[in-house]
Design a protein around this motif. Structure first.
Motif, short mmCIF file in Angstrom:
data_model
loop_
_atom_site.label_atom_id
_atom_site.label_comp_id
_atom_site.label_asym_id
_atom_site.label_seq_id
_atom_site.Cartn_x
_atom_site.Cartn_y
_atom_site.Cartn_z
N PRO A 52 0.82 -1.22 0.00
CA PRO A 52 0.00 0.00 0.00
C PRO A 52 0.85 1.28 0.00
O PRO A 52 0.47 2.27 -0.61
N TYR A 53 1.99 1.24 0.66
CA TYR A 53 2.84 2.44 0.71
C TYR A 53 3.36 2.80 -0.67
O TYR A 53 3.39 3.97 -1.05
N SER A 54 3.76 1.78 -1.44
CA SER A 54 4.32 2.04 -2.78
C SER A 54 3.28 2.64 -3.73
O SER A 54 3.64 3.29 -4.70
N ALA A 55 1.98 2.46 -3.44
CA ALA A 55 0.93 3.02 -4.29
C ALA A 55 0.96 4.55 -4.29
O ALA A 55 0.48 5.18 -5.23
N ARG A 56 1.54 5.13 -3.23
CA ARG A 56 1.63 6.59 -3.14
C ARG A 56 2.90 7.14 -3.77
O ARG A 56 3.09 8.35 -3.83
N LEU A 57 3.78 6.26 -4.19
CA LEU A 57 5.07 6.69 -4.73
C LEU A 57 5.02 6.82 -6.25
O LEU A 57 4.25 6.14 -6.92
N PRO A 58 5.86 7.67 -6.80
CA PRO A 58 5.87 7.82 -8.26
C PRO A 58 6.47 6.59 -8.94
O PRO A 58 7.37 5.95 -8.39
N LEU A 59 5.96 6.27 -10.10
CA LEU A 59 6.55 5.18 -10.88
C LEU A 59 7.97 5.58 -11.26
O LEU A 59 8.28 6.76 -11.41
N GLY A 60 8.83 4.58 -11.39
CA GLY A 60 10.22 4.84 -11.74
C GLY A 60 11.16 4.90 -10.55
O GLY A 60 12.37 4.94 -10.71
N ILE A 61 10.59 4.85 -9.34
CA ILE A 61 11.41 4.89 -8.13
C ILE A 61 11.95 3.49 -7.83
O ILE A 61 11.33 2.49 -8.18
N THR A 62 13.12 3.41 -7.19
CA THR A 62 13.62 2.12 -6.72
C THR A 62 12.66 1.62 -5.65
O THR A 62 12.26 2.38 -4.77
N MET A 63 12.29 0.35 -5.73
CA MET A 63 11.35 -0.23 -4.76
C MET A 63 11.86 0.02 -3.35
O MET A 63 13.04 -0.21 -3.06
N ILE A 64 10.96 0.50 -2.51
CA ILE A 64 11.31 0.86 -1.14
C ILE A 64 11.63 -0.37 -0.31
O ILE A 64 11.22 -1.49 -0.64
N GLY A 65 12.34 -0.15 0.78
CA GLY A 65 12.58 -1.23 1.72
C GLY A 65 13.89 -1.06 2.46
O GLY A 65 14.81 -0.40 1.98
N GLY A 66 13.95 -1.68 3.62
CA GLY A 66 15.18 -1.67 4.40
C GLY A 66 16.12 -2.74 3.93
O GLY A 66 15.72 -3.68 3.23
N GLN A 67 17.36 -2.58 4.31
CA GLN A 67 18.33 -3.61 4.00
C GLN A 67 19.46 -3.59 5.01
O GLN A 67 19.75 -2.57 5.64
N VAL A 68 20.07 -4.75 5.16
CA VAL A 68 21.33 -4.87 5.89
C VAL A 68 22.40 -4.93 4.80
O VAL A 68 22.27 -5.70 3.85
N ALA A 69 23.42 -4.09 4.96
CA ALA A 69 24.45 -4.02 3.94
C ALA A 69 25.83 -3.98 4.58
O ALA A 69 25.98 -3.62 5.76
N LYS A 70 26.83 -4.34 3.80
CA LYS A 70 28.23 -4.33 4.25
C LYS A 70 28.96 -3.21 3.53
O LYS A 70 28.84 -3.06 2.31
N VAL A 71 29.71 -2.42 4.29
CA VAL A 71 30.52 -1.35 3.70
C VAL A 71 31.70 -2.01 2.98
O VAL A 71 32.47 -2.75 3.58
N THR A 72 31.81 -1.75 1.67
CA THR A 72 32.88 -2.37 0.87
C THR A 72 33.96 -1.38 0.44
O THR A 72 35.03 -1.78 0.01
#
Length: 175
Positions: A52-72
Motif C-alpha cells: 500500500p505504501y508504494s501506491a503513493r510513490l511515483p513510478l520509476g522509483i527504486t522499490m522501497i525497503g530496508g536492508q542490511v548491507a556491508k561497507v565495501t
C-alpha cells in the motif's frame, strides 16, 4: 566502477504482483566522494506495508525497503570497510551513502553492533521495524493485562508473530 542492480517500480500493484510491476535495472555508480561510502546489500526486507505504501510513490522509483548491507569501500571516517549497516536503501545491490539520509527521506544509516550474538538479518526483522512496531504498538497502545485473550490473524506477518509472542510473555491467552 561498480555496477548496481535495482528493482524499479514500473506499475502500482493490482491484485497478485506481476513480473511487469518491477523491472531490474543496472546502473553504473560514480566514484566515491569525500564523506561517502559504498554498501553491498546482504539482506533486503520484504514487508506487507510496502504494497500500500508504494501506491503513493511515483513510478520509476527504486522499490522501497530496508536492508542490511556491508561497507565495501569508504571515504567516510565514521564507516569502515567491513562495517554492517541497516538503512532504507531500497531493493538494490549497491548503494552510495553519506550516512545521513536513506531512500525516500526515511531516516539515516545505523551501524549494526557486531557484539550482538544474533544474525545481522534480525536488523530488518525482529530487531528492526517489524519488532519495534510489535513491541511499541502492542505494549503502548493495547496495554495488555495477564489473562486477556489476544487474537492475531494469520495475515499479520512478522509484526503479528511478534505480537503473539509478546502477548504470551505478558500472560495473555493467544489465539
Amino acid at each position: 566502477m561498480v555496477k548496481a542492480r535495482k528493482y524499479v517500480l514500473r506499475s502500482h500493484f493490482s491484485g497478485v504482483p506481476k513480473r511487469e510491476d518491477l523491472e531490474i535495472v543496472e546502473e553504473e555508480l560514480p566514484p566515491l566522494k569525500d564523506g561517502e561510502f559504498l554498501c553491498e546489500a546482504l539482506w533486503l526486507s520484504v514487508d506487507p506495508y510496502m504494497r500500500p505504501y508504494s501506491a503513493r510513490l511515483p513510478l520509476g522509483i527504486t522499490m522501497i525497503g530496508g536492508q542490511v548491507a556491508k561497507v565495501t569501500e569508504s571515504k567516510n571516517k565514521d564507516y569502515a570497510v567491513g562495517d554492517l549497516v541497516v538503512a532504507s536503501f531500497g531493493w538494490r545491490t549497491h548503494t552510495i551513502s553519506d550516512g545521513k539520509a536513506s531512500q525516500v527521506g526515511t531516516g539515516g544509516v545505523r551501524k549494526i553492533d557486531p557484539s550482538i550474538p544474533l544474525s545481522p538479518s534480525t536488523a530488518v526483522g525482529i530487531l528492526g521495524m517489524p519488532g519495534a512496531t510489535a513491541y511499541f504498538g502492542y505494549l503502548e497502545l493495547c496495554k495488555p493485562k495477564a489473562g486477556e485473550t489476544v487474537v492475531v490473524t494469520g495475515a499479520a506477518g512478522a509484526v503479528g508473530s511478534a505480537v503473539g509472542q509478546i502477548a504470551k510473555i505478558k500472560g495473555c491467552r493467544v489465539v
